[in-house]
Design an enzyme around this catalytic site. Structure first.
Site, PDB file in Angstrom:
ATOM      1  N   GLY A  21      39.761  35.841  29.892  1.00 24.63           N
ATOM      2  CA  GLY A  21      40.798  35.625  30.894  1.00 24.63           C
ATOM      3  C   GLY A  21      40.260  35.926  32.280  1.00 24.63           C
ATOM      4  N   SER A  22      41.051  35.556  33.276  1.00 27.67           N
ATOM      5  CA  SER A  22      40.640  35.870  34.643  1.00 27.67           C
ATOM      6  C   SER A  22      41.859  35.921  35.542  1.00 27.67           C
ATOM      7  CB  SER A  22      39.654  34.825  35.154  1.00 27.67           C
ATOM      8  OG  SER A  22      40.274  33.562  35.157  1.00 27.67           O
ATOM      9  N   ALA A  26      39.572  39.501  39.147  1.00 27.21           N
ATOM     10  CA  ALA A  26      39.086  40.085  37.904  1.00 27.21           C
ATOM     11  C   ALA A  26      38.705  39.039  36.861  1.00 27.21           C
ATOM     12  CB  ALA A  26      40.163  40.997  37.322  1.00 27.21           C
ATOM     13  N   VAL A  28      38.092  39.049  32.631  1.00 27.81           N
ATOM     14  CA  VAL A  28      38.287  39.895  31.450  1.00 27.81           C
ATOM     15  C   VAL A  28      37.393  39.371  30.327  1.00 27.81           C
ATOM     16  CG1 VAL A  28      39.985  40.778  29.804  1.00 27.81           C
ATOM     17  CG2 VAL A  28      40.653  40.393  32.182  1.00 27.81           C
ATOM     18  N   ASP A 139      55.492  42.675  38.914  1.00 22.24           N
ATOM     19  CA  ASP A 139      54.903  41.349  38.692  1.00 22.24           C
ATOM     20  C   ASP A 139      55.226  40.869  37.273  1.00 22.24           C
ATOM     21  OD1 ASP A 139      53.493  39.109  39.500  1.00 22.24           O
ATOM     22  OD2 ASP A 139      51.511  39.955  39.068  1.00 22.24           O
ATOM     23  N   LYS A 141      56.333  38.502  34.699  1.00 20.87           N
ATOM     24  CA  LYS A 141      56.432  37.042  34.582  1.00 20.87           C
ATOM     25  C   LYS A 141      55.775  36.666  33.260  1.00 20.87           C
ATOM     26  CE  LYS A 141      52.254  36.534  37.336  1.00 20.87           C
ATOM     27  NZ  LYS A 141      51.613  35.959  38.487  1.00 20.87           N
ATOM     28  N   ASN A 144      52.258  37.684  32.151  1.00 19.66           N
ATOM     29  CA  ASN A 144      51.938  39.100  31.953  1.00 19.66           C
ATOM     30  C   ASN A 144      52.630  39.694  30.717  1.00 19.66           C
ATOM     31  OD1 ASN A 144      50.215  39.093  34.094  1.00 19.66           O
ATOM     32  ND2 ASN A 144      51.777  39.703  35.590  1.00 19.66           N
ATOM     33  N   ASP A 159      48.689  43.598  33.199  1.00 17.21           N
ATOM     34  CA  ASP A 159      48.471  43.408  34.639  1.00 17.21           C
ATOM     35  C   ASP A 159      49.300  44.343  35.525  1.00 17.21           C
ATOM     36  OD1 ASP A 159      47.637  42.652  37.072  1.00 17.21           O
ATOM     37  OD2 ASP A 159      48.267  40.549  36.935  1.00 17.21           O
ATOM     38  N   THR A 178      55.312  36.263  42.168  1.00 19.72           N
ATOM     39  CA  THR A 178      55.414  34.813  42.090  1.00 19.72           C
ATOM     40  C   THR A 178      56.840  34.408  42.449  1.00 19.72           C
ATOM     41  OG1 THR A 178      53.749  34.850  40.378  1.00 19.72           O
ATOM     42  CG2 THR A 178      55.076  32.853  40.524  1.00 19.72           C
TER      43      THR A 178
HETATM   44  P1  ATP Z   1      46.305  38.345  38.645  1.00 19.24           P
HETATM   45  O1  ATP Z   1      45.367  37.756  39.606  1.00 19.24           O
HETATM   46  O2  ATP Z   1      47.107  37.312  37.877  1.00 19.24           O
HETATM   47  O3  ATP Z   1      47.149  39.457  39.183  1.00 19.24           O
HETATM   48  P2  ATP Z   1      44.462  40.194  37.505  1.00 19.24           P
HETATM   49  O4  ATP Z   1      43.243  39.859  38.277  1.00 19.24           O
HETATM   50  O5  ATP Z   1      45.127  41.460  37.872  1.00 19.24           O
HETATM   51  O6  ATP Z   1      45.440  38.987  37.473  1.00 19.24           O
HETATM   52  P3  ATP Z   1      45.003  40.390  34.667  1.00 19.24           P
HETATM   53  O7  ATP Z   1      46.257  39.599  34.797  1.00 19.24           O
HETATM   54  O8  ATP Z   1      45.107  41.817  34.289  1.00 19.24           O
HETATM   55  O9  ATP Z   1      44.073  40.227  35.957  1.00 19.24           O
HETATM   56  O10 ATP Z   1      44.069  39.674  33.614  1.00 19.24           O
HETATM   57  C1  ATP Z   1      43.716  38.312  33.763  1.00 19.24           C
HETATM   58  C2  ATP Z   1      43.879  37.577  32.445  1.00 19.24           C
HETATM   59  O11 ATP Z   1      43.021  38.153  31.467  1.00 19.24           O
HETATM   60  C3  ATP Z   1      45.274  37.689  31.848  1.00 19.24           C
HETATM   61  O12 ATP Z   1      46.112  36.672  32.310  1.00 19.24           O
HETATM   62  C4  ATP Z   1      45.011  37.573  30.354  1.00 19.24           C
HETATM   63  O13 ATP Z   1      44.917  36.224  29.973  1.00 19.24           O
HETATM   64  C5  ATP Z   1      43.651  38.215  30.199  1.00 19.24           C
HETATM   65  N1  ATP Z   1      43.783  39.631  29.806  1.00 19.24           N
HETATM   66  C6  ATP Z   1      44.088  40.674  30.593  1.00 19.24           C
HETATM   67  N2  ATP Z   1      44.132  41.826  29.922  1.00 19.24           N
HETATM   68  C7  ATP Z   1      43.824  41.517  28.645  1.00 19.24           C
HETATM   69  C8  ATP Z   1      43.687  42.277  27.437  1.00 19.24           C
HETATM   70  N3  ATP Z   1      43.888  43.587  27.433  1.00 19.24           N
HETATM   71  N4  ATP Z   1      43.347  41.628  26.313  1.00 19.24           N
HETATM   72  C9  ATP Z   1      43.154  40.279  26.321  1.00 19.24           C
HETATM   73  N5  ATP Z   1      43.264  39.503  27.414  1.00 19.24           N
HETATM   74  C10 ATP Z   1      43.594  40.101  28.569  1.00 19.24           C
END
Ligand code: ATP
Length: 354
Positions: A21-22, A26, A28, A139, A141, A144, A159, A178
């Site tokens: 994910g991203s 970040a 992931v 946040d 939605k 999340n 998140d 959002t």
């Molecule tokens: P945003 O820019 O949307 O605020 P962010 O940079 O804070 O996001 P997260 O939303 O925490 O990042 O994580 C990004 C994506 O990674 C998530 O939408 C999800 O698909 C995946 N992800 C996050 N945490 C986990 C987890 N613990 N296990 C599996 N996938 C995850």
């Protein structure tokens, strides 16, 4: 006070695997703990350098970590460890593998209100844990709200990048989140509180039941206007099979004054979540969500997301072409040098909120 993170190389203890994910700042990835063989999610948050705009501010990362460290609940993502390098902070999180709740539901052919309310109840229990610690997520939605795995259907809120401690003395105002999901006090830049999350629970429930978005306008301004005017209705077209109890649950959340809005405890005690009389139970059992329109909502959402990626790629390739043409005219700059700078930004935007 700033919290110190582990400075030893992450690779000593974890084997880093695929991207899963991203987000904005970040990425992931899967991470296997070498000693125990247990799988985790490693969230690599890019640190902001100097006065730049790329990367998360140190204080924001600290806030996310300190909030996650306070929390410990089955419906909230758990944080196990934190590492830091010169360029990023890495959160070792509980791994969730079931994907987003809304994606899971859109694959179904039928969903009764009974099951829908059980999902909302899990969200509420997670939110209650936050609110009991005076933490607002800010946040909430569909993106999340994830499922731990496909078999247990256990919900995890993720998140905490925008989460805040609500302490009473501090006045928190921010225009963030959002558009579709934010409360009137966010739009009008007034004080945020735990009640701000409850509004979002209302929007999530409304969409889950009908596949329609209650305040979404043709543009952001229109959406904001609909929110501040509390301009929504339960169109018969989308809500013909919805129980009155479910509508009442939502109406208690779409209340302009945060103090008058239902709290998380009010919601957990609402008859749609916890029926008190047999008749309430029966009504909920016979109602169903509008699965066809819900599927259509998810299809539109995926289409919008892919259009964003396409338009971003177009912009990127244009800028590469432009650079190439300026390169041939003067300065030397190979495409290879561009790659590391360009690829992360594609990831950044592809998950941009709609
Ligand atoms: P945003 O820019 O949307 O605020 P962010 O940079 O804070 O996001 P997260 O939303 O925490 O990042 O994580 C990004 C994506 O990674 C998530 O939408 C999800 O698909 C995946 N992800 C996050 N945490 C986990 C987890 N613990 N296990 C599996 N996938 C995850």
């Amino acid at each position: 006070d700033a919290i110190a993170f582990k400075r030893e190389p992450l690779e000593e203890s974890y084997e880093i695997g695929d991207d899963i994910g991203s987000g904005h700042f970040a990425v992931v990835r899967r991470a296997l703990h070498k000693k125990s063989g247990e799988a985790f999610a490693a969230k690599f948050i890019r640190k902001r350098r100097g006065g730049g705009r790329k990367g998360a501010k140190a204080e924001d990362i600290q806030r996310e970590v300190s909030i996650l460290r306070l929390l410990d609940h089955e419906n909230v993502i758990r944080l196990y460890d934190v590492y830091e390098t010169g360029i990023e902070v890495i959160l070792i999180l509980e791994l969730v593998t079931g994907g987003e709740l809304f994606d899971y539901i859109s694959e179904k052919d039928h969903l009764g209100e009974e099951e829908a309310s059980a999902f909302i109840a899990q969200i509420l229990r997670g939110v209650k844990h936050l609110h009991d610690h005076n933490i607002a997520h800010l946040d909430l939605k569909p993106e999340n709200i994830m499922l731990r795995n496909r078999s247990t259907q256990s919900i995890k809120l993720i998140d905490f990048g925008l989460a805040q401690r609500i302490q009473g003395k501090e006045d928190i105002r921010a225009l963030m989140g959002t558009a579709e999901f934010v409360a009137p006090e966010v739009v009008s830049y007034e004080t945020l509180s735990l009640a701000t999350d409850m509004w979002s629970v209302g929007v999530i429930t409304y969409i889950l039941l009908s596949g329609a978005s209650p305040f979404l306008g043709d543009n952001q301004q229109e959406t904001y206007h609909n929110i501040t005017a509390i301009n929504f209705q339960f169109d018969e077209e989308y809500f013909s099979n919805t129980s009155e109890l479910a509508k009442d649950f939502i109406e208690k959340l779409f209340v302009k004054m945060p103090k008058k809005r239902a709290t998380v405890d009010d919601c957990l005690n609402h008859p749609w979540i916890r029926p008190k009389e047999p008749l309430e139970l029966i009504k909920r059992q016979s109602a169903v969500i509008n699965i066809d329109n819900f599927k259509a909502f998810m299809a539109r959402k995926r289409w919008k997301q892919s259009m964003r990626v396409v338009s971003l790629c177009n912009r990127l390739s244009k800028s590469i072409l432009l650079r190439k043409s300026t390169d041939t005219m003067g300065s030397r700059n190979t495409l290879d040098e561009d790659k590391p700078k360009l690829l992360p930004s594609v990831r950044d935007q592809s998950h941009e909120s709609l």
